[in-house]
Design a protein around this motif. Sequence first.
Motif, PDB file in Angstrom:
ATOM      1  N   GLU B 132      59.090  50.466  61.092  1.00  0.00           N
ATOM      2  CA  GLU B 132      58.682  50.308  62.490  1.00  0.00           C
ATOM      3  C   GLU B 132      57.149  50.257  62.554  1.00  0.00           C
ATOM      4  OE1 GLU B 132      60.370  50.252  66.378  1.00  0.00           O
ATOM      5  OE2 GLU B 132      61.531  50.929  64.654  1.00  0.00           O
ATOM      6  N   ARG B 150      56.068  67.383  68.914  1.00  0.00           N
ATOM      7  CA  ARG B 150      55.630  66.825  70.205  1.00  0.00           C
ATOM      8  C   ARG B 150      55.897  65.341  70.411  1.00  0.00           C
ATOM      9  NH1 ARG B 150      49.842  68.578  72.559  1.00  0.00           N
ATOM     10  NH2 ARG B 150      50.292  66.789  73.874  1.00  0.00           N
ATOM     11  N   PHE B 151      56.070  64.591  69.323  1.00  0.00           N
ATOM     12  CA  PHE B 151      56.245  63.141  69.471  1.00  0.00           C
ATOM     13  C   PHE B 151      57.439  62.632  68.668  1.00  0.00           C
ATOM     14  CE2 PHE B 151      51.797  64.216  70.081  1.00  0.00           C
ATOM     15  CZ  PHE B 151      51.534  63.625  71.303  1.00  0.00           C
ATOM     16  N   PRO B 152      58.618  63.221  68.902  1.00  0.00           N
ATOM     17  CA  PRO B 152      59.763  62.884  68.049  1.00  0.00           C
ATOM     18  C   PRO B 152      60.126  61.403  68.061  1.00  0.00           C
ATOM     19  CG  PRO B 152      60.482  64.018  70.040  1.00  0.00           C
ATOM     20  CD  PRO B 152      58.991  64.146  69.987  1.00  0.00           C
ATOM     21  N   GLU B 153      59.838  60.705  69.193  1.00  0.00           N
ATOM     22  CA  GLU B 153      60.232  59.297  69.228  1.00  0.00           C
ATOM     23  C   GLU B 153      59.382  58.452  68.287  1.00  0.00           C
ATOM     24  OE1 GLU B 153      59.881  61.126  72.249  1.00  0.00           O
ATOM     25  OE2 GLU B 153      57.757  60.912  71.912  1.00  0.00           O
ATOM     26  N   GLU B 280      49.844  59.836  72.110  1.00  0.00           N
ATOM     27  CA  GLU B 280      50.297  59.626  73.489  1.00  0.00           C
ATOM     28  C   GLU B 280      50.308  58.130  73.816  1.00  0.00           C
ATOM     29  OE1 GLU B 280      51.286  61.787  75.840  1.00  0.00           O
ATOM     30  OE2 GLU B 280      50.584  63.765  75.208  1.00  0.00           O
ATOM     31  N   GLU B 283      53.121  56.383  72.145  1.00  0.00           N
ATOM     32  CA  GLU B 283      54.377  56.689  72.815  1.00  0.00           C
ATOM     33  C   GLU B 283      54.580  55.769  74.032  1.00  0.00           C
ATOM     34  OE1 GLU B 283      56.088  61.100  73.091  1.00  0.00           O
ATOM     35  OE2 GLU B 283      54.466  60.692  74.456  1.00  0.00           O
ATOM     36  N   ASP B 284      53.485  55.458  74.720  1.00  0.00           N
ATOM     37  CA  ASP B 284      53.574  54.572  75.889  1.00  0.00           C
ATOM     38  C   ASP B 284      53.505  53.099  75.496  1.00  0.00           C
ATOM     39  OD1 ASP B 284      53.521  56.916  77.283  1.00  0.00           O
ATOM     40  OD2 ASP B 284      51.444  56.747  77.943  1.00  0.00           O
ATOM     41  N   GLU B 285      53.510  52.819  74.200  1.00  0.00           N
ATOM     42  CA  GLU B 285      53.366  51.443  73.688  1.00  0.00           C
ATOM     43  C   GLU B 285      52.081  50.787  74.168  1.00  0.00           C
ATOM     44  OE1 GLU B 285      56.739  48.853  73.782  1.00  0.00           O
ATOM     45  OE2 GLU B 285      57.480  49.940  72.027  1.00  0.00           O
ATOM     46  N   LYS B 286      51.035  51.595  74.278  1.00  0.00           N
ATOM     47  CA  LYS B 286      49.754  51.012  74.667  1.00  0.00           C
ATOM     48  C   LYS B 286      49.091  50.326  73.483  1.00  0.00           C
ATOM     49  CE  LYS B 286      47.731  54.102  78.116  1.00  0.00           C
ATOM     50  NZ  LYS B 286      46.794  55.207  78.146  1.00  0.00           N
ATOM     51  N   ARG B 288      49.419  47.939  70.872  1.00  0.00           N
ATOM     52  CA  ARG B 288      50.248  46.860  70.333  1.00  0.00           C
ATOM     53  C   ARG B 288      49.456  46.092  69.301  1.00  0.00           C
ATOM     54  NH1 ARG B 288      51.794  45.646  76.094  1.00  0.00           N
ATOM     55  NH2 ARG B 288      53.424  47.163  76.510  1.00  0.00           N
ATOM     56  N   TYR B 349      63.443  66.072  64.344  1.00  0.00           N
ATOM     57  CA  TYR B 349      62.810  66.566  65.569  1.00  0.00           C
ATOM     58  C   TYR B 349      63.015  68.085  65.658  1.00  0.00           C
ATOM     59  CZ  TYR B 349      62.427  67.044  70.746  1.00  0.00           C
ATOM     60  OH  TYR B 349      62.106  67.409  72.031  1.00  0.00           O
ATOM     61  N   MET B 353      59.470  72.597  72.283  1.00  0.00           N
ATOM     62  CA  MET B 353      58.888  72.591  73.626  1.00  0.00           C
ATOM     63  C   MET B 353      59.968  72.718  74.702  1.00  0.00           C
ATOM     64  SD  MET B 353      55.671  72.379  73.145  1.00  0.00           S
ATOM     65  CE  MET B 353      54.577  72.034  71.774  1.00  0.00           C
TER      66      MET B 353
END
Lengths: 140, 437
Positions: B132, B150-153, B280, B283-286, B288, B349, B353
């Motif tokens: 990925e 904090r960022f499992p995805e 962060e 995570e928001d797909e900022k 690319r 994960y 939290m």
Amino acid sequence: MKGLHYHYQVPGDDFTRAGEASGAIKAALKKLGFSPQVVRKVAIAMYEGEINLVIHGGGGEIDVDIDGEKVTMVLADHGPGIPDIQKAMEEGWSTAPDNVRSLGFGAGMGLPNMKKYSDEMTVESVVGEGTTVTMVVKLV
Amino acid sequence: MEEYVHSVTLDPDACRGCITCVKRCPTEAIRVRGGKARILKERCIDCGECIRVCPHHAKRAVTDHLADWNRFRYKIALPAPALYGQFNNLDDAEVVLEGLRAMGFDGVYEVAAAAELVSDATRLLLSQGALERPVISSACPAVLRLIRVRFPELLDNVLPLVAPVELAARIAKRQAARRLGLDPGEIGCIFISPCPAKMTAAKNPLGTGRSDIDLVVSVSEVYPALCAAMKTVPEAADQDLATAGRTGIGWGRSGGEAAATLHERYLAADGIENVIRVLEDMEDEKLRGLDFVELNACSSGCVGGVLNIENPYVAAVRLKRLGRYRPVSCNHLGDSIPPEAKWDREVDYAPVMQLDANPFRAMELLEQMGEVEERLRGLDCGSCGAPSCHALAEDVVRGYAVEDSCIYVLQEKLDAVMRSMLEQHDLNAKTKEGAAP
């Protein structure tokens, strides 16, 4: 149970603050222990929507409802409205001005991504009055 | 959740209960209770930030010590690339490696050499396109644990390769066992570490079942003896112990690993706060169009580790200088990745939290949290021992604290009691005067 409700005012034209509301929701969903997939879908869909409020809507309001089955996000602005929603849903179609594009926004992926990452999405828009986007992400 | 040994611990005698560490902890893992800081074990990622900021030196990294090496017949030093950055005017790593031998190590294997193999493996994986994108480096153990809690995805984006020091330990132990006919248990692989999180990673590895790193000793402990030993190394000594190129040495500073992917679309962030911002955004797909993301919990990368001696920026420049005289890369894999370089298990994960395992109960608690937070002032003063009003609200609904821990809430209550007493007093006085019935 009645579920959780969150309300956010998103100021227009302030890129530095775009993402605050979606960031807060993301943190809340993690505290709820929702699956990483759900958190990711909500985070991306809501962030895109929040950016849209800033770029196109001149700011607006976001209401988020969380219950045991779904996360519902309603993003409303009083901006110019979308004349052709069909067209706006096409990947790569963009009305963003150059100054916004140079910041890395306005790639024409906003609405398509919001649709991609939400399970249900409706767009209501009246030219000259504003746009309301409702997105639902299901928990299972 | 497995029991997890931490290398970051508290010395209660030195702790004065100030909230410096509480405020700086990236996972909100510290509270002051009863006048002393407490580390919430399941949240701590061993980044060492609290060690860095504690004005009273009450936070310590528990590491192994050189004295522990007696239990091994054959001792191999695994120097981190950051070690080279501790010495001034170093043109050749050879003198450092000879110095390690002179101070008593039987063998030396540079972590920088193994880093070049990891870089090779990374390039192979990137070219296969199976991962990925963007691929996130797995070398910094604090970042790996941060992602896990904090960022499992983003776990699917993490490079499934062991860290260079682990690969170094495996190769060095295997080679020494074969060459000397020793049992691997008689060989000690001793990492000279800039980083407390590496201690935790060796004792409780992630991504692999067992670590071949036997001891983790700090750079700062080795430094004085090594300096003395380096002076005894004859100038003519040339055993070619230094086998790492510019690529491997570059791993010691931020950007080195990413540059070694030979991909142009990479990002390297360092310092835990910056790392969190990047995660962060991912995570928001900022972010690319990126192939690789290198993340280091410490500013400047491993040279910024709290177990070092030298200023991180100075050390980073020294590594650059040292690398200039070396070939680009001297250690190579063939066209496949050996199993010893790969993860052999998934990293799961760790939902530390979440408020409750039952989502309905968690929602109730989150709602109560909102109500408690409304009653707090939002000053985030830390006097209650939690890092923010939000965190105190969370502690209250979890049952770890009471609302009166907030000095403002308490003061309001006391004021109310006092007002009520004054009213009572006035009324009594009037009654005595006969003005009231």
